[in-house]
Write a protein that holds these residues in place. Structure first.
Motif, PDB file in Angstrom:
ATOM      1  N   GLN A 153      64.465  85.852  20.729  1.00 55.88           N
ATOM      2  CA  GLN A 153      65.505  86.117  21.708  1.00 55.88           C
ATOM      3  C   GLN A 153      65.161  87.245  22.689  1.00 55.88           C
ATOM      4  N   TYR A 154      64.411  88.239  22.217  1.00 55.49           N
ATOM      5  CA  TYR A 154      64.160  89.435  23.039  1.00 55.49           C
ATOM      6  C   TYR A 154      62.740  89.435  23.595  1.00 55.49           C
ATOM      7  N   TRP A 155      62.506  90.306  24.572  1.00 51.42           N
ATOM      8  CA  TRP A 155      61.163  90.475  25.126  1.00 51.42           C
ATOM      9  C   TRP A 155      60.294  91.192  24.097  1.00 51.42           C
ATOM     10  N   VAL A 156      59.157  90.610  23.812  1.00 55.33           N
ATOM     11  CA  VAL A 156      58.247  91.148  22.801  1.00 55.33           C
ATOM     12  C   VAL A 156      56.904  91.440  23.469  1.00 55.33           C
ATOM     13  N   TYR A 157      56.331  92.575  23.140  1.00 50.77           N
ATOM     14  CA  TYR A 157      55.053  92.961  23.746  1.00 50.77           C
ATOM     15  C   TYR A 157      53.951  91.992  23.320  1.00 50.77           C
ATOM     16  N   ALA A 158      53.157  91.572  24.314  1.00 49.71           N
ATOM     17  CA  ALA A 158      52.060  90.645  24.005  1.00 49.71           C
ATOM     18  C   ALA A 158      50.701  91.335  24.071  1.00 49.71           C
ATOM     19  N   ASN A 190      53.481  73.896  27.408  1.00 48.71           N
ATOM     20  CA  ASN A 190      54.806  74.521  27.391  1.00 48.71           C
ATOM     21  C   ASN A 190      54.654  75.995  27.756  1.00 48.71           C
ATOM     22  N   ASP A 191      55.208  76.366  28.902  1.00 47.45           N
ATOM     23  CA  ASP A 191      55.047  77.775  29.289  1.00 47.45           C
ATOM     24  C   ASP A 191      56.198  78.625  28.754  1.00 47.45           C
ATOM     25  N   VAL A 192      55.903  79.881  28.614  1.00 48.40           N
ATOM     26  CA  VAL A 192      56.805  80.854  27.998  1.00 48.40           C
ATOM     27  C   VAL A 192      57.056  81.947  29.033  1.00 48.40           C
ATOM     28  N   HIS A 193      58.276  82.462  29.069  1.00 47.96           N
ATOM     29  CA  HIS A 193      58.592  83.531  30.027  1.00 47.96           C
ATOM     30  C   HIS A 193      57.666  84.729  29.816  1.00 47.96           C
ATOM     31  N   VAL A 194      57.150  85.236  30.911  1.00 48.87           N
ATOM     32  CA  VAL A 194      56.268  86.398  30.824  1.00 48.87           C
ATOM     33  C   VAL A 194      56.624  87.365  31.944  1.00 48.87           C
ATOM     34  N   ASP A 195      56.576  88.652  31.657  1.00 52.79           N
ATOM     35  CA  ASP A 195      56.855  89.680  32.663  1.00 52.79           C
ATOM     36  C   ASP A 195      56.110  90.947  32.231  1.00 52.79           C
ATOM     37  N   SER A 196      56.086  91.937  33.101  1.00 50.42           N
ATOM     38  CA  SER A 196      55.271  93.126  32.810  1.00 50.42           C
ATOM     39  C   SER A 196      56.008  94.406  33.136  1.00 50.42           C
ATOM     40  N   ILE A 197      55.605  95.457  32.460  1.00 53.17           N
ATOM     41  CA  ILE A 197      55.945  96.826  32.855  1.00 53.17           C
ATOM     42  C   ILE A 197      54.597  97.500  33.100  1.00 53.17           C
ATOM     43  N   ASP A 203      63.780  93.682  32.941  1.00 51.98           N
ATOM     44  CA  ASP A 203      64.358  94.886  33.566  1.00 51.98           C
ATOM     45  C   ASP A 203      65.588  95.345  32.797  1.00 51.98           C
ATOM     46  N   GLU A 204      66.438  94.376  32.442  1.00 53.47           N
ATOM     47  CA  GLU A 204      67.675  94.736  31.754  1.00 53.47           C
ATOM     48  C   GLU A 204      67.379  95.267  30.351  1.00 53.47           C
ATOM     49  N   GLN A 205      66.445  94.606  29.650  1.00 51.34           N
ATOM     50  CA  GLN A 205      66.139  95.068  28.283  1.00 51.34           C
ATOM     51  C   GLN A 205      65.453  96.434  28.300  1.00 51.34           C
ATOM     52  N   ALA A 206      64.595  96.663  29.299  1.00 53.83           N
ATOM     53  CA  ALA A 206      63.818  97.911  29.306  1.00 53.83           C
ATOM     54  C   ALA A 206      64.587  99.083  29.921  1.00 53.83           C
ATOM     55  N   GLY A 207      65.520  98.802  30.833  1.00 61.03           N
ATOM     56  CA  GLY A 207      66.301  99.880  31.434  1.00 61.03           C
ATOM     57  C   GLY A 207      65.420 100.940  32.077  1.00 61.03           C
ATOM     58  N   VAL A 208      65.756 102.208  31.849  1.00 61.03           N
ATOM     59  CA  VAL A 208      65.024 103.301  32.511  1.00 61.03           C
ATOM     60  C   VAL A 208      63.594 103.447  32.006  1.00 61.03           C
ATOM     61  N   MET A 209      63.327 102.852  30.853  1.00 58.98           N
ATOM     62  CA  MET A 209      61.951 102.920  30.335  1.00 58.98           C
ATOM     63  C   MET A 209      60.976 102.270  31.325  1.00 58.98           C
ATOM     64  N   TYR A 232      68.203  99.525  24.706  1.00 59.02           N
ATOM     65  CA  TYR A 232      67.223  98.817  23.886  1.00 59.02           C
ATOM     66  C   TYR A 232      65.974  99.657  23.623  1.00 59.02           C
ATOM     67  N   HIS A 233      66.041 100.916  23.950  1.00 62.18           N
ATOM     68  CA  HIS A 233      64.915 101.782  23.600  1.00 62.18           C
ATOM     69  C   HIS A 233      65.413 103.204  23.409  1.00 62.18           C
ATOM     70  N   TRP A 234      64.590 103.981  22.746  1.00 63.46           N
ATOM     71  CA  TRP A 234      64.924 105.377  22.535  1.00 63.46           C
ATOM     72  C   TRP A 234      63.627 106.166  22.634  1.00 63.46           C
TER      73      TRP A 234
END
Lengths: 377, 119
Positions: free
Chosen positions: A44-49, A157-164, A180-186, A248-250
């Motif tokens: 469900q959530y963004w996971v680092y690849a 089958n492609d999978v959503h991918v994004d970067s920070i 963006d929403e999951q990472a917030g200010v991080m 979603y982060h601390w």
């Protein structure tokens, strides 16, 4: 009061100042929970690849297993990074061999070894062998009646991918919230740093005998540091530290006595920052080294996880100081492994149905809340 | 853990300083696969059951498996094969690569998962 009685094991409260309940112990020890987490957490959530610098050229790729999904992370001809299931659209064969980020593969095309269906780096089906174009072995079918395979309909089958910055994340959900929403200010903080200018220099992988959430909880607080990381805390001003909690982060901010030279430092003076990003990724900005590290806390099963520790420096060839720094980092890991394995031994006995958290473990509380939120979703 | 309560099989990655102790020889193979998948590192078997290869006189992989079959019904665990071949100078990766080569040539078969027998 610590809760030893199953009947008192409650949901994690929303307010740590009123309630100090941890996630009930059965969510750590239950054999069925990891199966649920594959969908509710890792599905469900963004996971680092992995790191973009490890696949700089078109066609370079590495594989990553998240839950039970095996993914290919590849740099396309257009320079963009894509992620696909490592599964052929023909009959479901696994295609490329597992390739760690540290030793990435290179391919102009993605070819399934089973019947040689071949895909381009966009995932589209580009070619099939003659046996899929002619019906020479089928007396009931003329060659001209053979169906043509549409390159898009039979794409990977492609999978959503994004970067920070250079950090690549994937999301297995069909309709995820944005990174963006999951990472917030991080995201803003990390993108303000020149992370992409640093190269992967070292990877240490450890298999640890405990549930992944036990280690994650331990990483998220430093109340245990005084008693258990005695070498490390010598240079740290724990009283001047700050624990910052976000959606979603601390972030654990520590003040160091010593610092690296001003020209080399990539973050604030005398400060170390340890970011935990839900569900299983950390970014470690050290106060005493010009570089950074990441941890991936990958569950293997309910009882084991794999800690993948990566280190990034300006030059992939380690200097003596950098090697010494990694040895110190490894020492901290070993000390933590001993702690979490001991905790796991106790938790597994089933004696404690729900732990309680202290006022400086509000970071851990946030982690437990997110787990409960995911389980209830 | 003292040497007295050491498990029968101990494997480690010299690069990562990660050790796996187990009583299941095939767990060594699983450890290798997981570790290699994320690091590309080979692992070393540091310790195996002391009597493991007393009865084995062969040096060639296929002949070693054939001799070990006498002690293992329904296939020899790959971890046992790797431990015996370690005494003959092969790393876990080299042993698994050679097994793959032999299997692809039809010289070996797998009566159950990760257990091998020779034709």
């Amino acid at each position: 009061m610590t809760q030893w009685d199953d009947s008192k094991a409650q949901a994690v409260s929303s307010d740590i100042t009123d309630e100090s309940n941890a996630l009930p112990a059965r969510y750590f020890t239950g054999q069925d929970i990891f199966e649920m987490e594959k969908e509710t957490v890792f599905g469900q959530y963004w996971v680092y690849a992995g790191h973009a610098n490890c696949i700089k050229e078109a066609g370079e790729y590495f594989t990553r297993t998240i839950g039970e999904r095996q993914l290919i992370i590849v740099r396309g001809h257009d320079g963009n990074i894509k992620a696909f299931d490592n599964v052929c659209a023909h009959r479901g064969s696994k295609m490329v061999t597992d390739t760690p980020m540290t030793d990435s593969g290179n391919a102009r095309r993605i070819k399934c070894p089973y019947h040689l269906w071949t895909y381009d780096l966009e995932g589209d089906l580009k070619s099939t062998p003659k046996s899929f174009e002619e019906a020479s072995l089928n007396p009931d079918l003329e060659d001209e009646e053979v169906q043509e395979f549409d390159s898009k309909e039979n794409a990977l089958n492609d999978v959503h991918v994004d970067s920070i910055g250079p950090l690549i994340f994937v999301n297995l959900s069909a309709d995820p919230m944005s990174l963006d929403e999951q990472a917030g200010v991080m995201k803003d903080r990390l993108e303000a740093l020149p992370l992409g200018e640093y190269e992967h220099a070292s990877r240490i992988v450890s298999e640890v005998e405990c549930n992944w959430k036990v280690f994650s909880s331990n990483y998220s607080e430093c109340d245990h540091c005084q008693a258990n990381h005695q070498d490390w805390i010598k240079g740290i001003s724990l009283n001047e530290s700050e624990l910052e909690v976000n959606d979603y982060h601390w972030v654990l901010h520590y003040t160091h006595d010593e610092d690296v030279d001003d020209e080399l430092r990539i973050h604030d003076e005398h400060e170390a920052q340890f970011h935990y990003f839900w569900p299983n990724f950390t970014v470690n900005m050290y106060g005493t080294a010009d570089g950074y590290g990441t941890y991936i806390i990958d569950p293997i099963d309910t009882n084991r996880f794999q800690l993948i520790a990566d280190y990034y420096f300006e030059d992939p060839e380690l200097s003596e100081e950098e090697e010494a720094f990694i040895r110190t980092s490894r020492q901290l890991q070993e000390e933590d492994f001993e702690l979490v394995e001991r905790q796991w031994e106790g938790l597994k006995t089933g004696a404690l149905s729900q732990a309680q958290l202290g006022p400086n473990e509000h970071t851990v509380h946030r982690f437990h809340q997110l787990a409960q939120q995911a389980y209830n979703s | 853990m003292s040497s007295q309560d050491q498990e029968p099989y101990v494997a480690a990655c010299p690069n990562c300083d990660v050790t796996r102790q187990t009583d299941d020889p095939n767990e060594v193979i699983n450890f290798y696969r997981r570790h290699y998948r994320v690091t590309g590192h080979d692992i070393e078997i540091e310790h195996a059951e002391p009597d493991l290869d007393n009865a084995v006189t062969a040096n060639d992989l296929k002949d070693v498996i054939r001799e070990l079959e006498g002690q293992h019904r329904n296939g020899v665990p790959m971890g046992v094969i790797a431990a015996v071949m370690k005494e003959r100078g092969l790393s876990v990766k080299q042993t698994l690569d050679e097994i793959h080569e032999l299997r692809m040539g039809g010289g070996l078969y797998e009566p159950q998962d990760d257990h091998l027998a020779a034709f």
